[in-house]
Design a protein around this motif. Structure first.
Motif, PDB file in Angstrom:
ATOM      1  N   LEU A  55       0.821  -1.210   0.000  1.00 39.71           N
ATOM      2  CA  LEU A  55       0.000   0.000   0.000  1.00 39.71           C
ATOM      3  C   LEU A  55       0.857   1.262   0.000  1.00 39.71           C
ATOM      4  CD1 LEU A  55      -2.891  -0.989   2.429  1.00 39.71           C
ATOM      5  CD2 LEU A  55      -3.046  -0.580  -0.028  1.00 39.71           C
ATOM      6  N   ASN A  56       1.960   1.261   0.726  1.00 34.55           N
ATOM      7  CA  ASN A  56       2.862   2.415   0.725  1.00 34.55           C
ATOM      8  C   ASN A  56       3.443   2.646  -0.662  1.00 34.55           C
ATOM      9  OD1 ASN A  56       2.566   3.171   3.388  1.00 34.55           O
ATOM     10  ND2 ASN A  56       4.257   1.896   4.098  1.00 34.55           N
ATOM     11  N   GLY A  57       3.842   1.573  -1.331  1.00 35.81           N
ATOM     12  CA  GLY A  57       4.367   1.696  -2.690  1.00 35.81           C
ATOM     13  C   GLY A  57       3.319   2.238  -3.647  1.00 35.81           C
ATOM     14  N   LEU A  58       2.104   1.762  -3.521  1.00 36.23           N
ATOM     15  CA  LEU A  58       1.010   2.218  -4.365  1.00 36.23           C
ATOM     16  C   LEU A  58       0.716   3.697  -4.125  1.00 36.23           C
ATOM     17  CD1 LEU A  58      -1.136   1.176  -6.401  1.00 36.23           C
ATOM     18  CD2 LEU A  58      -2.640   0.842  -4.440  1.00 36.23           C
ATOM     19  N   CYS A  59       0.712   4.106  -2.887  1.00 32.64           N
ATOM     20  CA  CYS A  59       0.457   5.514  -2.565  1.00 32.64           C
ATOM     21  C   CYS A  59       1.583   6.404  -3.078  1.00 32.64           C
ATOM     22  CB  CYS A  59       0.295   5.690  -1.057  1.00 32.64           C
ATOM     23  SG  CYS A  59      -1.224   4.966  -0.413  1.00 32.64           S
ATOM     24  N   GLN A  60       2.833   5.964  -2.951  1.00 35.00           N
ATOM     25  CA  GLN A  60       3.963   6.759  -3.434  1.00 35.00           C
ATOM     26  C   GLN A  60       3.858   6.972  -4.939  1.00 35.00           C
ATOM     27  OE1 GLN A  60       5.433   8.614  -1.707  1.00 35.00           O
ATOM     28  NE2 GLN A  60       7.077   7.771  -0.491  1.00 35.00           N
ATOM     29  N   GLU A  61       3.454   5.947  -5.667  1.00 34.86           N
ATOM     30  CA  GLU A  61       3.302   6.073  -7.115  1.00 34.86           C
ATOM     31  C   GLU A  61       2.259   7.136  -7.449  1.00 34.86           C
ATOM     32  OE1 GLU A  61       1.914   3.351 -10.890  1.00 34.86           O
ATOM     33  OE2 GLU A  61       2.750   2.371  -9.127  1.00 34.86           O
ATOM     34  N   HIS A  62       1.153   7.121  -6.745  1.00 34.75           N
ATOM     35  CA  HIS A  62       0.102   8.111  -6.984  1.00 34.75           C
ATOM     36  C   HIS A  62       0.557   9.516  -6.585  1.00 34.75           C
ATOM     37  CE1 HIS A  62      -3.098   5.522  -8.390  1.00 34.75           C
ATOM     38  NE2 HIS A  62      -2.720   4.636  -7.481  1.00 34.75           N
ATOM     39  N   ILE A  63       1.340   9.616  -5.540  1.00 37.35           N
ATOM     40  CA  ILE A  63       1.858  10.914  -5.123  1.00 37.35           C
ATOM     41  C   ILE A  63       2.785  11.475  -6.195  1.00 37.35           C
ATOM     42  CG2 ILE A  63       3.412  12.046  -3.467  1.00 37.35           C
ATOM     43  CD1 ILE A  63       2.153  10.204  -1.311  1.00 37.35           C
ATOM     44  N   HIS A  64       3.650  10.617  -6.758  1.00 38.07           N
ATOM     45  CA  HIS A  64       4.566  11.072  -7.808  1.00 38.07           C
ATOM     46  C   HIS A  64       3.799  11.517  -9.052  1.00 38.07           C
ATOM     47  CE1 HIS A  64       8.074  10.069  -5.559  1.00 38.07           C
ATOM     48  NE2 HIS A  64       7.853   8.768  -5.565  1.00 38.07           N
ATOM     49  N   ILE A  65       2.798  10.761  -9.440  1.00 40.99           N
ATOM     50  CA  ILE A  65       1.995  11.119 -10.610  1.00 40.99           C
ATOM     51  C   ILE A  65       1.279  12.440 -10.359  1.00 40.99           C
ATOM     52  CG2 ILE A  65      -0.056  10.471 -11.951  1.00 40.99           C
ATOM     53  CD1 ILE A  65       0.874   7.537 -11.612  1.00 40.99           C
ATOM     54  N   SER A  66       0.735  12.612  -9.167  1.00 44.33           N
ATOM     55  CA  SER A  66       0.043  13.839  -8.825  1.00 44.33           C
ATOM     56  C   SER A  66       0.985  15.039  -8.871  1.00 44.33           C
ATOM     57  CB  SER A  66      -0.569  13.713  -7.429  1.00 44.33           C
ATOM     58  OG  SER A  66      -1.131  14.918  -7.018  1.00 44.33           O
ATOM     59  N   THR A  67       2.206  14.852  -8.393  1.00 40.92           N
ATOM     60  CA  THR A  67       3.198  15.932  -8.406  1.00 40.92           C
ATOM     61  C   THR A  67       3.547  16.341  -9.827  1.00 40.92           C
ATOM     62  OG1 THR A  67       4.107  15.138  -6.321  1.00 40.92           O
ATOM     63  CG2 THR A  67       5.501  16.607  -7.625  1.00 40.92           C
ATOM     64  N   VAL A  68       3.754  15.362 -10.694  1.00 39.40           N
ATOM     65  CA  VAL A  68       4.087  15.657 -12.092  1.00 39.40           C
ATOM     66  C   VAL A  68       2.942  16.395 -12.771  1.00 39.40           C
ATOM     67  CG1 VAL A  68       4.474  14.585 -14.346  1.00 39.40           C
ATOM     68  CG2 VAL A  68       5.748  13.795 -12.363  1.00 39.40           C
ATOM     69  N   LEU A  69       1.723  15.935 -12.567  1.00 40.71           N
ATOM     70  CA  LEU A  69       0.569  16.601 -13.173  1.00 40.71           C
ATOM     71  C   LEU A  69       0.408  18.020 -12.640  1.00 40.71           C
ATOM     72  CD1 LEU A  69      -1.996  13.669 -13.258  1.00 40.71           C
ATOM     73  CD2 LEU A  69      -0.719  14.660 -15.167  1.00 40.71           C
ATOM     74  N   HIS A  70       0.696  18.227 -11.371  1.00 35.26           N
ATOM     75  CA  HIS A  70       0.615  19.560 -10.778  1.00 35.26           C
ATOM     76  C   HIS A  70       1.635  20.501 -11.430  1.00 35.26           C
ATOM     77  CE1 HIS A  70       0.141  22.701  -7.800  1.00 35.26           C
ATOM     78  NE2 HIS A  70       1.446  22.671  -7.594  1.00 35.26           N
ATOM     79  N   ILE A  71       2.858  20.017 -11.615  1.00 33.34           N
ATOM     80  CA  ILE A  71       3.898  20.842 -12.240  1.00 33.34           C
ATOM     81  C   ILE A  71       3.497  21.206 -13.667  1.00 33.34           C
ATOM     82  CG2 ILE A  71       6.273  20.786 -13.125  1.00 33.34           C
ATOM     83  CD1 ILE A  71       6.968  19.100 -10.618  1.00 33.34           C
ATOM     84  N   GLU A  72       2.995  20.216 -14.413  1.00 31.84           N
ATOM     85  CA  GLU A  72       2.590  20.476 -15.794  1.00 31.84           C
ATOM     86  C   GLU A  72       1.442  21.472 -15.862  1.00 31.84           C
ATOM     87  OE1 GLU A  72       1.837  16.734 -17.677  1.00 31.84           O
ATOM     88  OE2 GLU A  72       3.962  16.168 -17.641  1.00 31.84           O
ATOM     89  N   ARG A  73       0.493  21.344 -14.965  1.00 30.90           N
ATOM     90  CA  ARG A  73      -0.637  22.278 -14.946  1.00 30.90           C
ATOM     91  C   ARG A  73      -0.166  23.692 -14.639  1.00 30.90           C
ATOM     92  NH1 ARG A  73      -4.816  22.050 -10.227  1.00 30.90           N
ATOM     93  NH2 ARG A  73      -2.862  22.632  -9.320  1.00 30.90           N
ATOM     94  N   CYS A  74       0.761  23.822 -13.684  1.00 30.68           N
ATOM     95  CA  CYS A  74       1.300  25.145 -13.353  1.00 30.68           C
ATOM     96  C   CYS A  74       2.041  25.748 -14.540  1.00 30.68           C
ATOM     97  CB  CYS A  74       2.224  25.053 -12.146  1.00 30.68           C
ATOM     98  SG  CYS A  74       1.363  24.747 -10.609  1.00 30.68           S
ATOM     99  N   MET A  75       2.784  24.922 -15.275  1.00 35.87           N
ATOM    100  CA  MET A  75       3.506  25.426 -16.449  1.00 35.87           C
ATOM    101  C   MET A  75       2.528  25.923 -17.512  1.00 35.87           C
ATOM    102  SD  MET A  75       6.552  22.621 -16.829  1.00 35.87           S
ATOM    103  CE  MET A  75       7.020  23.269 -18.415  1.00 35.87           C
ATOM    104  N   LEU A  76       1.474  25.171 -17.759  1.00 32.74           N
ATOM    105  CA  LEU A  76       0.490  25.567 -18.764  1.00 32.74           C
ATOM    106  C   LEU A  76      -0.254  26.828 -18.329  1.00 32.74           C
ATOM    107  CD1 LEU A  76      -0.891  22.065 -19.761  1.00 32.74           C
ATOM    108  CD2 LEU A  76       0.684  23.510 -21.069  1.00 32.74           C
ATOM    109  N   THR A  77      -0.563  26.935 -17.043  1.00 34.84           N
ATOM    110  CA  THR A  77      -1.232  28.130 -16.525  1.00 34.84           C
ATOM    111  C   THR A  77      -0.329  29.347 -16.658  1.00 34.84           C
ATOM    112  OG1 THR A  77      -2.453  26.770 -14.950  1.00 34.84           O
ATOM    113  CG2 THR A  77      -2.350  29.121 -14.498  1.00 34.84           C
TER     114      THR A  77
END
Length: 87
Positions: free
Chosen positions: A19-41
């Motif tokens: 479960l920790n590994g699964l959560c870390q993967e989702h956290i990393h994906i969320s971080t990348v999407l957040h950075i991309e959204r900020c760049m586009l904004t």
């Protein structure tokens, strides 16, 4: 009875690790999407048309920066190879 407790403990430990590994993967994906959204904004606020190309360029720059910091820059290796063949 002890065997069952040890088995249950091992199962809970492995489930927790999974479960920790699964959560870390989702956290990393969320971080990348957040950075991309900020760049586009940011591009939109500057009056530019947001594009995937800007994100692609950003990732290329980051990979180049990382490879230079780790000493794995291709151009550095290529230059070193040319120097050794010239000797």
């Amino acid at each position: 009875m002890r065997f069952c407790l040890v088995l249950l403990s091992a199962l809970l430990d492995s489930l927790t690790a999974w479960l920790n590994g699964l959560c870390q993967e989702h956290i990393h994906i969320s971080t990348v999407l957040h950075i991309e959204r900020c760049m586009l904004t940011q591009q939109a606020k500057q009056g530019n048309v947001p594009s995937r190309e800007a994100i692609h360029v950003y990732y290329q720059q980051q990979m180049l920066k990382t490879s230079r910091e780790s000493g794995l820059d291709y151009s550095t290796h290529e230059a070193e190879g040319k120097q050794t063949t010239a000797l």
